[in-house]
Enzyme design. Structure first.
Site, PDB file in Angstrom:
ATOM      1  CG  HIS A 121      -4.548  -2.089  -3.619  1.00 44.40           C
ATOM      2  ND1 HIS A 121      -5.256  -2.103  -2.690  1.00 44.40           N
ATOM      3  CD2 HIS A 121      -3.437  -1.166  -3.079  1.00 44.40           C
ATOM      4  CE1 HIS A 121      -5.082  -1.148  -1.636  1.00 44.40           C
ATOM      5  NE2 HIS A 121      -3.944  -1.018  -1.868  1.00 44.40           N
ATOM      6  CG  ASP A 156      -0.712  -1.659   2.856  1.00 47.63           C
ATOM      7  OD1 ASP A 156       0.671  -1.368   2.355  1.00 47.63           O
ATOM      8  OD2 ASP A 156      -1.412  -0.671   2.550  1.00 47.63           O
ATOM      9  CG  HIS A 158      -3.901   1.802   1.393  1.00 43.23           C
ATOM     10  ND1 HIS A 158      -2.508   2.012   1.329  1.00 43.23           N
ATOM     11  CD2 HIS A 158      -4.312   2.931   1.210  1.00 43.23           C
ATOM     12  CE1 HIS A 158      -2.454   3.320   1.175  1.00 43.23           C
ATOM     13  NE2 HIS A 158      -3.587   3.688   1.313  1.00 43.23           N
ATOM     14  CG  ASP A 240       0.764   1.935   3.721  1.00 47.48           C
ATOM     15  OD1 ASP A 240       0.624   0.947   4.709  1.00 47.48           O
ATOM     16  OD2 ASP A 240       0.465   1.909   2.607  1.00 47.48           O
TER      17      ASP A 240
HETATM   18 ZN   LIG Z   1      -0.986   0.803   1.419  1.00 46.22          ZN
END
Ligand SMILES: [Zn+2]
Length: 332
Positions: A121, A156, A158, A240
């Site tokens: 991120h 991931d 996200h 995740d």
């Molecule tokens: Zn994540």
């Protein structure tokens, strides 16, 4: 097995504390390491070096780096509601960002990086989502400087907004992300296709599981990575998207990480693989998924039988829409 595997980590990566009760905690790294041990694959253990400033600055502004260093060295504090700096953050971030370059110099077929804080991120001038330095983008910059091609697969849960922004204009870097959507950080739409279709986002609704991921790998991820012919495969390995993860709502099981790893490796079998630990917040899920992933990478993973997977119909539609969009760039 005969595959050379290295595990790169550093004690400093256990010291960064993201805040009291924070899910991004040192035990995650220990669970990742336990998974590697449980895989039965032997890996040479190395201590990560500090990243060279030159490669970090290829991804992040110098002023941002100096501010982050000074903030950490004077004790740190809050960056945003879920991203905290403490006195050990800077050292941990430098070791996490240096692990990729070390994997390159080591030249192993498979490098597993037990690093935190995570990176995908982190933006050019901004820490966010538990991330400070974009570890995978820093390694990508070093490989691209040699003129070699990089395929990044980010599974991931996200979207790796920082990584995508760092590489989207570069036709020599492929960025493929499978993620929950709509979900933090609200980026990663199907319509974001980068330079010549080298950004590939597969945004899946809550509840999506391994049946849809198998379709996505068979119809899109595998063929695109194969046709891209990367010199290196870099994986943003968050765990995740696992059904047990407390922060997200996808429905992968541990075996699905073996499947994904095997398919990515088969798509470019001669390309070295560098695996970066990103998210994943259920310790048991991290351990069992990492073990399956390592077995998948060394081709010692077999499809389990009798598993019932029931993704929502809209998830299959995402694969179909992506196939339409990306068939203008790739043979699908
Ligand atoms: Zn994540």
């Amino acid at each position: 097995m005969g595959v050379e595997v290295v595990y790169i980590t550093h004690p400093a990566c256990l010291e960064h504390l993201a805040g009291s009760g924070h899910p991004e905690r040192p035990e995650r790294l220990r669970a990742f390491e336990a998974g590697i041990n449980a895989s039965g694959v032997s890996a040479k253990r190395l201590a990560s070096e500090v990243a060279e400033r030159k490669w970090i600055e290829a991804v992040h502004d110098a002023v941002y780096l100096d501010n982050l260093r000074d903030f950490s060295q004077t004790g740190g504090g809050i960056v945003d509601s879920d991203t905290w700096v403490d006195s050990s953050t800077w050292e941990a971030a430098l070791r996490a960002a240096g692990a990729g370059g070390m994997a390159l110099r080591e030249g192993a077929e498979i490098a597993l990086l037990g690093v935190r804080p995570p990176g995908h991120h982190a933006l050019r001038r901004r820490a966010m989502g538990f991330c400070f330095l974009n570890n995978i983008a820093v390694a990508t910059a070093e490989i691209r400087d040699r003129g070699e091609k990089v395929a990044i697969v980010d599974w991931d849960v996200h979207h790796g907004n920082g990584t995508q922004v760092a590489v989207a204009d570069d036709p020599g870097t492929l960025y493929v992300s499978l993620h929950q959507s709509p979900f933090y950080p609200l980026t990663g739409l199907l319509s974001e296709t980068g330079a010549n279709g080298t950004t590939v986002n597969l945004p899946f609704p809550a509840g999506t599981g391994g049946d849809v991921y198998r379709q996505a790998f068979a119809r899109l991820v595998g063929p695109i990575v194969r046709q891209f012919e990367p010199d290196y495969i870099l994986i943003s390995a968050g765990f995740d998207a696992h059904v047990d993860d407390p922060l997200a709502d996808l429905s992968l099981d541990s075996a699905d990480y073996g499947f994904m790893a095997k398919k990515v490796r088969q798509a470019a079998p001669s390309a070295p693989v560098i695996v970066f630990l990103e998210g994943g917040y259920d310790l048991a899920a991290i351990e069992t998924s990492a073990a399956a992933m390592v077995r998948g990478l060394v081709d010692d993973w077999n499809e389990p039988t009798g598993v019932l997977r029931t993704s929502p119909p809209e998830a299959f539609t995402v694969v179909e829409e992506a196939e339409q969009i990306f068939s203008t760039f790739w043979r699908l």
